[in-house]
Write an enzyme that holds these catalytic residues in place. Sequence first.
Site, PDB file in Angstrom:
ATOM      1  N   LYS A  40      33.107  34.329  39.273  1.00  0.00           N
ATOM      2  CA  LYS A  40      34.601  34.325  38.948  1.00  0.00           C
ATOM      3  C   LYS A  40      35.506  33.969  40.091  1.00  0.00           C
ATOM      4  O   LYS A  40      36.446  33.426  39.958  1.00  0.00           O
ATOM      5  CB  LYS A  40      34.821  35.597  38.428  1.00  0.00           C
ATOM      6  CG  LYS A  40      34.496  36.068  37.017  1.00  0.00           C
ATOM      7  CD  LYS A  40      35.071  37.287  36.240  1.00  0.00           C
ATOM      8  CE  LYS A  40      34.755  37.494  34.840  1.00  0.00           C
ATOM      9  NZ  LYS A  40      35.536  38.484  34.318  1.00  0.00           N
ATOM     10  N   ASP A  96      41.292  37.804  30.818  1.00  0.00           N
ATOM     11  CA  ASP A  96      40.900  39.089  30.651  1.00  0.00           C
ATOM     12  C   ASP A  96      42.293  39.794  30.832  1.00  0.00           C
ATOM     13  O   ASP A  96      42.473  40.925  30.221  1.00  0.00           O
ATOM     14  CB  ASP A  96      40.178  39.501  32.139  1.00  0.00           C
ATOM     15  CG  ASP A  96      38.786  39.233  31.960  1.00  0.00           C
ATOM     16  OD1 ASP A  96      38.254  39.025  30.698  1.00  0.00           O
ATOM     17  OD2 ASP A  96      38.067  38.741  33.042  1.00  0.00           O
ATOM     18  N   ARG A 151      37.649  55.936  44.533  1.00  0.00           N
ATOM     19  CA  ARG A 151      37.021  56.527  45.489  1.00  0.00           C
ATOM     20  C   ARG A 151      37.580  56.013  46.998  1.00  0.00           C
ATOM     21  O   ARG A 151      37.649  56.751  47.827  1.00  0.00           O
ATOM     22  CB  ARG A 151      35.442  56.742  45.342  1.00  0.00           C
ATOM     23  CG  ARG A 151      35.284  57.254  43.951  1.00  0.00           C
ATOM     24  CD  ARG A 151      33.633  57.720  44.096  1.00  0.00           C
ATOM     25  NE  ARG A 151      33.369  58.136  42.732  1.00  0.00           N
ATOM     26  CZ  ARG A 151      33.563  59.350  42.395  1.00  0.00           C
ATOM     27  NH1 ARG A 151      34.153  60.228  42.952  1.00  0.00           N
ATOM     28  NH2 ARG A 151      33.056  59.517  40.913  1.00  0.00           N
TER      29      ARG A 151
END
Length: 280
Positions: A66, A102, A151
């Site tokens: 991509k 997307d 995170r």
Amino acid sequence: MHLLFGVVGDPVEHSLSPVIHEEFFRLTGLEGEYKKFYIQKGMLKEGIYNLLQAGVTGFNITIPHKTDIIPLLDKIDETAQKIGAVNTVKVENGKLIGYNTDAEGYILSLQKVDPDFTKKSFVLIGAGGAAKAIYYALIKNGVKKLDICNRTLKKAEDIIKEANQSVTTSKPLSFTELEENINAYDVFIQTTSVGMKPNIDDTPLYLKHFNGDGKIVSDIIYTPSETKFLHLAKEKGATTFNGLDMLLYQAALAFRIWTGEMPTIDTAKELVMKQLEGDR
């Protein structure tokens, strides 16, 4: 005219795109086919040349290509440029034009659940490519409150900084911070691979203090059809949806880029669900 489209990836054998696009051909009455093209990482330039020689006029790009496709393009649209990833390429007069569907694909799936979503307070879970695409799409649609929980806070900070949108209030959050302020958000979007097969008992959050009344919780995973995260949210009273509509809408948007026709997704969704059930 017989159209030839396809999906480029490594791996590519489990792609559902041919099933979806064959149904789009049927719905629109256009004549064509959609194939899987395995191109190994590092061999993209040669692989794309071979596709062009074969007469392909449009193709989807999936993992791991991509971003690698971008230097090979003649033009890239603003959304794909902002996200830094391309999932759809159109061949026009010998030129390669890159797009990212997307982002809009997620927005269309969200609008089905809440047409008035722009007034809501959002939190994204994860800071990978999918999170970046959805973050940009939400900002483009006028969402004003949009935080990112990850995170690694630096990755969340980078997405916020790169978007450079002063009209939107965004901050990076640790999982501890999100859990402590979990009821401050209306819409939760889970963009990581946590909970995907085969690790179906995993969840990014356990939602112990979550009040789901009036809340929307989505997960871009669609195998399993209901992740543990979505199951827990539904038990708490939230409206939930998975990533299948996003997959279908991004495909429909790609089909429109190639053909000018925007197909409906309902019958394609039925076919994909049958295939997913058969793969269990």
